[in-house]
Structures are given as C-alpha cells and as structure tokens.
Design a protein around this motif. Structure first.
Motif, short mmCIF file in Angstrom:
data_model
loop_
_atom_site.label_atom_id
_atom_site.label_comp_id
_atom_site.label_asym_id
_atom_site.label_seq_id
_atom_site.Cartn_x
_atom_site.Cartn_y
_atom_site.Cartn_z
N MET A 1 12.04 -2.11 -1.89
CA MET A 1 11.14 -3.09 -2.49
C MET A 1 10.91 -2.73 -3.94
N GLU A 2 10.77 -3.74 -4.79
CA GLU A 2 10.58 -3.50 -6.21
C GLU A 2 9.31 -4.16 -6.70
N LYS A 12 3.65 3.78 -0.70
CA LYS A 12 3.18 2.60 0.02
C LYS A 12 1.86 2.11 -0.56
N ALA A 13 1.71 0.82 -0.56
CA ALA A 13 0.49 0.21 -1.10
C ALA A 13 -0.60 0.17 -0.04
N GLY A 14 -1.83 0.39 -0.44
CA GLY A 14 -2.94 0.30 0.48
C GLY A 14 -3.35 -1.14 0.71
N ALA A 15 -3.96 -1.40 1.86
CA ALA A 15 -4.38 -2.76 2.19
C ALA A 15 -5.84 -2.80 2.60
N SER A 16 -6.61 -1.80 2.18
CA SER A 16 -8.01 -1.71 2.60
C SER A 16 -8.86 -2.85 2.05
N ALA A 17 -8.39 -3.50 0.97
CA ALA A 17 -9.15 -4.61 0.39
C ALA A 17 -9.04 -5.88 1.23
N LEU A 51 8.35 -5.89 3.37
CA LEU A 51 6.95 -5.95 2.98
C LEU A 51 6.10 -5.09 3.91
N ALA A 52 6.31 -5.22 5.22
CA ALA A 52 5.54 -4.41 6.17
C ALA A 52 5.78 -2.92 5.94
N ASP A 53 7.03 -2.56 5.64
CA ASP A 53 7.36 -1.16 5.40
C ASP A 53 6.76 -0.63 4.10
N SER A 54 6.31 -1.51 3.23
CA SER A 54 5.78 -1.11 1.92
C SER A 54 4.26 -0.98 1.92
N ILE A 55 3.63 -1.26 3.06
CA ILE A 55 2.17 -1.25 3.13
C ILE A 55 1.69 -0.12 4.03
N ALA A 56 0.76 0.66 3.52
CA ALA A 56 0.17 1.75 4.30
C ALA A 56 -0.94 1.17 5.17
N TYR A 57 -0.61 0.93 6.42
CA TYR A 57 -1.57 0.28 7.32
C TYR A 57 -1.18 0.61 8.75
N LEU A 129 -1.80 -7.92 -3.98
CA LEU A 129 -0.83 -7.23 -3.13
C LEU A 129 0.52 -7.94 -3.17
N ARG A 130 0.50 -9.26 -3.14
CA ARG A 130 1.75 -10.01 -3.22
C ARG A 130 2.48 -9.71 -4.53
N GLU A 131 1.75 -9.75 -5.63
CA GLU A 131 2.39 -9.55 -6.93
C GLU A 131 2.87 -8.11 -7.10
N GLN A 132 2.24 -7.18 -6.41
CA GLN A 132 2.65 -5.78 -6.48
C GLN A 132 3.93 -5.53 -5.69
N LEU A 133 4.06 -6.19 -4.54
CA LEU A 133 5.12 -5.83 -3.60
C LEU A 133 6.25 -6.83 -3.45
N LEU A 134 6.03 -8.09 -3.78
CA LEU A 134 7.06 -9.10 -3.58
C LEU A 134 7.79 -9.40 -4.90
#
Length: 283
Positions: A1-2, A12-17, A51-57, A129-134
């Motif tokens: 992912m870029e 991995k990006a956090g998703a706590s928000a 996308l799922a692999d890029s999120i720490a959740y 999150l979308r703009e960071q990971l997609l």
C-alpha cells in the motif's frame, strides 16, 4: 500500500478515531477482505485486502462471521452502478458515508477506459484514513462532512449524470433524516439514481439497542427501515422519484448463500419482512 504521494507505508495505521457508526466501516471492510482472500472468492477486491492489512485493528472482535452478506451487498451495488455507468459513462458517483469501501477500484477495473468521477463523503476521521491508505486519483474527490450536510450537493455537476450510493448508511439515521436525504437527492438530481440498503423491518423492534455480532462488539441501533411495499410507495409520496426497484440478492458461495438466501429474498410470503436493496430513479 502507498501513500497518495507514492511513499511506501511501513507502519500500520491506527483506527481508534473510528467509533460508533463509523466503526462499522471496519466491520464491512473485514467482511469483504475475508471473502476476497477465500480460495473461491465471491468478490474480486484486492484493494480491500490491502486496506485491511494496512490497519492496526483487532478485526477478530467482530466475531467469526464470514462476511458473505457484506460482499454480496457490495456486488449488488456494483451491478446497479455498472448498469447506470454503461449509459452515463462520464457520470459522477457520489458515495455517501463511504466508510472504507473500495468500490471505485472494483468498478474502474470492470469498466475499461472508465471516465466516471467519484465523490467520497464521510466524517473527517474516515476521510483522513482513506487519504492516508488508499491510492489517489484525479477522478476522486473527497469531502469530510456528514451526508446530512447538504452542501456536498453543490459540489456535484449533474450534467453527465449522477449515481448516489448510500451503502450501510440510511438504517443508522432517524426516519425523518433518511427520508429528508432521499427527498433532497430526488429534488436536486433529476435523471440520476440512488441506491441504498435497509435491514429487515423487525430489527428496529427486536434489537432497539443494536445487534451483537460477537461478545465484544454490538452493531449500533438501526432506527430506520421500510418494507419493500413501503419503499415502493416512495414513487407516490416523494416528488421526483419516478421508479423504485427492489433489487435481487446476488448469488454467493455454498448451498445457503448460493441457493437458499437468494430464493428467500424473492419468496413472496416473507418478502415484506426481509431487508432490501433499493434503487430509485429520479425524473
């Protein structure tokens, strides 16, 4: 992912928000990614897997549901969008409360030389999150706001057609909010279409506090739903709606999702008690 600028994502990006209804974006993402990873996938969604692999959740909190119903919903939406875009190839697709859907890339792959444009609308943490990971695209625009803030409509050029998706949105709104949004879309976008899904009408009665998907997660309450018969009445009660289509359930994998569920969806005695995939035409 870029990243949008092409830089590799190493952490991995956090998703706590993402809380409340926004957290359901992770639930549906997990369902699609699970199905896309299956040896016999019912959906081609490599972007969802990435996308799922890029999120720490901890996706396990959602339970052991395989996600076929979530993938099938996305396929139903894709089918309707492709049909509209085949006749309006330069249309704008407006994805309301898009969450972590990856519909743009599935449709872009399915429509060679696609010229359609995309407007993604959701709350700021989701858009961030979308703009960071997609991946970025000059055909994708975003607005970090509620779908109920109708100012997004001013950003849509209706000249080449408008296709509005509300996947997993309306059921979480109050009835007056959901019907108000539908009414305003019909008013503002003649010649366009809108697709949305709703849960069975009994859900709001028997699960007023939301449904549990596991011991660790409860889906938020769903105060809005209509039966297929009530949805059909929208053509007579909402100005600008010229047709209401009750869409079929795509076939999934295995005996239940491949045969039983699609047949139940069309079974007349229970039809008014099931959920709905609904397509509206605006005149």
């Amino acid at each position: 992912m870029e990243h949008a600028d092409g830089e590799k994502v190493s952490k991995k990006a956090g998703a706590s928000a993402l809380t409340g209804v926004s957290e359901t974006a992770l639930l549906t993402l997990n369902g699609r990614a699970t199905q896309a990873r299956h040896p016999h996938p019912i959906i081609d969604d490599a972007m969802a897997v990435q996308l799922a692999d890029s999120i720490a959740y901890d996706f396990a909190k959602f339970g052991r549901r395989t996600g076929q119903e979530m993938a099938l919903r996305s396929l139903a939406f894709d089918n309707a969008a492709r049909h509209y875009l085949s006749r309006h190839p330069s249309a704008t697709v407006v994805a309301l409360a898009e969450g972590l859907q990856t519909s743009f890339w599935r449709l872009d792959a399915a429509i060679p030389g696609g010229r359609f444009r995309w407007l993604s609308i959701d709350f700021p943490p989701v858009i961030e999150l979308r703009e960071q990971l997609l991946p970025s695209s000059d055909r994708i625009a975003t607005r970090a706001q509620s779908a109920l803030d109708y100012s997004w409509m001013d950003a849509v050029d209706p000249g080449d057609g408008v296709f509005i998706t509300a996947e997993g949105l309306l059921m979480y709104l109050q009835p007056e909010e959901a019907l108000g949004l539908i009414t305003e879309c019909a008013k503002r976008f003649p010649g366009g279409q809108m697709i949305f899904d709703l849960p069975p009408v009994l859900v709001k009665k028997f699960a007023p506090k939301g449904m549990r998907s596991s011991r660790h997660y409860r889906v938020p309450p769903m105060p809005f739903s209509l039966s297929p018969a009530e949805l059909a009445d929208l053509a007579d009660t909402v100005p600008g709606i010229t047709a209401v289509h009750d869409l079929p359930m795509p076939r999934g994998r295995g005996w239940f999702f491949g045969t039983v569920f699609p047949a139940f969806w069309q079974f007349a005695p229970t039809k008014q008690f099931r959920g709905a995939y609904t397509l509206l035409e605006f005149g």
